[in-house]
Design a protein around this motif. Structure first.
Motif, mmCIF file in Angstrom:
data_model
loop_
_atom_site.group_PDB
_atom_site.id
_atom_site.type_symbol
_atom_site.label_atom_id
_atom_site.label_comp_id
_atom_site.label_asym_id
_atom_site.label_seq_id
_atom_site.Cartn_x
_atom_site.Cartn_y
_atom_site.Cartn_z
ATOM 1 N N LEU A 98 1.616 5.933 24.176
ATOM 2 C CA LEU A 98 2.273 5.339 25.447
ATOM 3 C C LEU A 98 3.279 6.445 26.038
ATOM 4 C CD1 LEU A 98 2.705 1.733 23.763
ATOM 5 C CD2 LEU A 98 1.394 2.402 25.844
ATOM 6 N N CYS A 99 4.070 7.219 25.723
ATOM 7 C CA CYS A 99 5.185 7.241 26.388
ATOM 8 C C CYS A 99 4.652 8.665 26.862
ATOM 9 C CB CYS A 99 5.815 8.041 25.317
ATOM 10 S SG CYS A 99 7.581 7.255 25.374
ATOM 11 N N ASP A 100 3.421 9.745 25.908
ATOM 12 C CA ASP A 100 2.784 10.678 27.334
ATOM 13 C C ASP A 100 1.621 9.615 27.771
ATOM 14 O OD1 ASP A 100 3.398 12.254 25.126
ATOM 15 O OD2 ASP A 100 1.649 12.294 23.720
ATOM 16 N N LEU A 101 0.906 8.949 28.029
ATOM 17 C CA LEU A 101 -0.077 8.219 29.414
ATOM 18 C C LEU A 101 1.186 8.286 30.577
ATOM 19 C CD1 LEU A 101 -2.171 6.093 26.739
ATOM 20 C CD2 LEU A 101 -2.951 7.778 28.567
ATOM 21 N N VAL A 102 2.148 7.439 30.019
ATOM 22 C CA VAL A 102 3.363 7.110 31.257
ATOM 23 C C VAL A 102 3.694 8.599 31.940
ATOM 24 C CG1 VAL A 102 5.431 7.072 32.002
ATOM 25 C CG2 VAL A 102 4.617 5.657 30.179
ATOM 26 N N VAL A 103 3.665 10.049 31.120
ATOM 27 C CA VAL A 103 3.853 11.425 31.647
ATOM 28 C C VAL A 103 2.591 11.672 32.039
ATOM 29 C CG1 VAL A 103 4.076 13.486 31.282
ATOM 30 C CG2 VAL A 103 5.283 11.290 30.622
ATOM 31 N N ASP B 141 4.626 4.581 37.712
ATOM 32 C CA ASP B 141 6.009 4.308 38.071
ATOM 33 C C ASP B 141 6.718 2.820 36.726
ATOM 34 O OD1 ASP B 141 6.993 6.050 40.293
ATOM 35 O OD2 ASP B 141 4.949 4.840 40.903
ATOM 36 N N ARG B 142 6.031 2.404 36.355
ATOM 37 C CA ARG B 142 5.799 1.181 34.979
ATOM 38 C C ARG B 142 5.006 1.237 34.269
ATOM 39 N NH1 ARG B 142 8.975 -3.843 36.013
ATOM 40 N NH2 ARG B 142 9.869 -2.881 37.339
ATOM 41 N N LEU B 143 5.017 0.859 32.610
ATOM 42 C CA LEU B 143 4.407 0.076 32.003
ATOM 43 C C LEU B 143 4.605 -0.818 32.476
ATOM 44 C CD1 LEU B 143 2.323 1.175 29.959
ATOM 45 C CD2 LEU B 143 4.461 0.360 28.291
ATOM 46 N N GLU C 165 4.105 1.335 44.047
ATOM 47 C CA GLU C 165 4.332 1.699 42.729
ATOM 48 C C GLU C 165 3.228 2.244 42.000
ATOM 49 O OE1 GLU C 165 7.962 0.087 39.981
ATOM 50 O OE2 GLU C 165 5.367 -1.370 40.152
ATOM 51 N N ARG C 166 3.281 2.591 41.008
ATOM 52 C CA ARG C 166 1.797 3.368 40.097
ATOM 53 C C ARG C 166 2.377 2.161 38.316
ATOM 54 N NH1 ARG C 166 -1.704 8.007 38.894
ATOM 55 N NH2 ARG C 166 -2.801 7.011 40.494
ATOM 56 N N ALA C 167 1.200 1.580 38.944
ATOM 57 C CA ALA C 167 1.719 1.196 37.245
ATOM 58 C C ALA C 167 0.405 0.953 36.180
ATOM 59 C CB ALA C 167 1.823 -0.452 37.227
ATOM 60 N N LEU C 168 1.425 1.275 35.132
ATOM 61 C CA LEU C 168 0.357 2.086 33.620
ATOM 62 C C LEU C 168 -0.604 1.152 33.329
ATOM 63 C CD1 LEU C 168 -1.228 3.936 31.797
ATOM 64 C CD2 LEU C 168 0.747 4.416 30.913
ATOM 65 N N ALA D 267 12.325 3.348 23.995
ATOM 66 C CA ALA D 267 11.468 5.339 23.970
ATOM 67 C C ALA D 267 10.643 5.494 25.746
ATOM 68 C CB ALA D 267 10.415 5.491 23.544
ATOM 69 N N VAL D 268 10.716 3.356 26.243
ATOM 70 C CA VAL D 268 9.569 3.672 27.505
ATOM 71 C C VAL D 268 10.272 3.861 28.401
ATOM 72 C CG1 VAL D 268 7.837 2.260 28.398
ATOM 73 C CG2 VAL D 268 7.737 2.673 26.137
ATOM 74 N N THR D 269 11.406 2.458 28.219
ATOM 75 C CA THR D 269 12.713 2.172 28.733
ATOM 76 C C THR D 269 13.416 3.117 29.223
ATOM 77 O OG1 THR D 269 13.525 0.949 27.490
ATOM 78 C CG2 THR D 269 12.058 -0.514 28.826
ATOM 79 N N ASP D 270 13.779 4.346 28.764
ATOM 80 C CA ASP D 270 14.266 5.304 29.662
ATOM 81 C C ASP D 270 13.619 6.437 30.321
ATOM 82 O OD1 ASP D 270 16.632 5.229 27.333
ATOM 83 O OD2 ASP D 270 15.611 5.679 25.703
ATOM 84 N N ARG D 271 12.285 5.786 30.330
ATOM 85 C CA ARG D 271 11.575 6.705 31.095
ATOM 86 C C ARG D 271 10.641 6.045 32.278
ATOM 87 N NH1 ARG D 271 10.510 8.395 26.089
ATOM 88 N NH2 ARG D 271 10.016 10.583 25.891
ATOM 89 N N VAL D 272 10.502 5.139 32.351
ATOM 90 C CA VAL D 272 10.715 3.851 33.574
ATOM 91 C C VAL D 272 10.545 2.219 32.915
ATOM 92 C CG1 VAL D 272 8.411 5.338 34.336
ATOM 93 C CG2 VAL D 272 7.512 3.635 32.315
ATOM 94 N N PRO D 273 10.601 1.149 33.955
ATOM 95 C CA PRO D 273 10.613 0.237 34.086
ATOM 96 C C PRO D 273 9.313 -0.499 32.672
ATOM 97 C CG PRO D 273 11.091 0.301 35.670
ATOM 98 C CD PRO D 273 10.652 1.526 34.949
ATOM 99 N N MET D 274 9.871 -1.576 32.005
ATOM 100 C CA MET D 274 8.585 -2.065 31.198
ATOM 101 C C MET D 274 8.607 -3.359 31.385
ATOM 102 S SD MET D 274 8.063 -1.888 27.046
ATOM 103 C CE MET D 274 7.182 -2.303 26.190
ATOM 104 N N THR D 275 6.855 -3.886 32.136
ATOM 105 C CA THR D 275 6.763 -5.574 32.309
ATOM 106 C C THR D 275 5.925 -6.301 30.989
ATOM 107 O OG1 THR D 275 6.562 -5.583 35.035
ATOM 108 C CG2 THR D 275 5.697 -6.701 34.382
#
Length: 264
Positions: free
Chosen positions: A55-60, A65-67, A20-23, A94-102
């Motif tokens: 934040l959303c652009d960086l996820v992409v 796989d996770r912020l 899993e890749r974390a941002l 906006a984030v959790t529509d894409r990846v899980p968030m911690t």
């Protein structure tokens, strides 16, 4: 060995954890304009949309796989309401529509963790491990309180709260302030409260021959101020800094290595 690699040009880093890749980012301080208006009577145009889009652009861009937010997702202390809550709701959705968030709980996050418990994975204020703990080798904490001594078993400890900045001067006396990373070998004795004594029934590890690297993250929010780490007499915020970093290099967001932050 686990690695945490900054994203060039951004106050963010990535870590690959057991597939899993974390941002990772720290100190988003969503709602800061609301807070500044309430606390200081300062009127600023909101940058909520820009923060969310970044934040959303960086996820992409990083194929994350996770912020992971290393604390202070919100700005005002306490339960979020009004415009700040609206900004948080929109950002988290906006984030959790894409990846899980911690969220690693920071000193501004008690109300956030409770209000959005259904939407976030939460790590407590003393910190914890990412991925398949502790084998991932990456530990996280916010930095406003003494961390769990177990974090010393990590390869890398990531922390926020400090908002490190460097003040740079040119030959003719001009100056500017830049956000910066601090990275260096962690001193275990300075990282644990009452090191050497029992704490909550446990001792810090006896073998500190291979201590972890400590990475102090710059603030994601450029309006949140910070600690000028290369200015003599500057007080640090985290209880373990600067003692836990007896030798550390500062890096600008563009990757420029400045060397020992005390000598910049």
């Amino acid at each position: 060995m686990a690695r945490v690699e900054p994203v060039v040009g951004e106050p963010a880093a990535v870590a690959d954890l057991d597939g899993e890749r974390a941002l990772l980012v720290a100190d988003v301080h969503a709602g800061i304009e609301v807070g500044l208006r309430y606390e200081r009577g300062v009127e600023l145009d909101s940058r909520a949309d820009e923060r969310r889009e970044r934040l959303c652009d960086l996820v992409v861009e990083t194929d994350a796989d996770r912020l992971v937010v290393l604390g202070d997702l919100a700005h005002r202390i306490g339960a979020p309401d009004g415009d700040e809550r609206e900004e948080l709701e929109t950002l988290i959705r906006a984030v959790t529509d894409r990846v899980p968030m911690t969220l690693v709980e920071g000193n501004h996050d008690a109300g956030v963790a409770a209000a959005f418990a259904a939407d976030l994975d939460v790590i407590g204020s003393e910190g914890g491990f990412l991925g398949d703990e502790p084998t991932s080798g990456v530990a996280v904490c916010h930095g406003h309180t003494w961390p769990d001594p177990a974090l010393l078993d990590a390869d890398v400890v990531c922390t926020g709260h400090e908002h490190p900045q460097v003040r740079l001067e040119d030959a003719v006396g001009g100056s500017r302030v830049e956000r910066a990373w601090l990275r260096g070998e962690l001193d275990p004795a300075a990282f644990v409260e009452d090191a050497g004594d029992e704490r909550d029934g446990s001792d810090p590890p006896e073998d500190d021959s291979d201590p972890p690297e400590l990475v102090v993250f710059p603030a994601f929010n450029e309006r949140s101020g910070g600690t000028w780490v290369n200015v003599e007499g500057q007080s640090f915020l985290a209880p373990y800094l600067p003692a836990a970093l007896p030798a550390a290099d500062a890096y600008l967001l563009d990757g420029t290595r400045l060397g020992d932050y005390r000598q910049v």
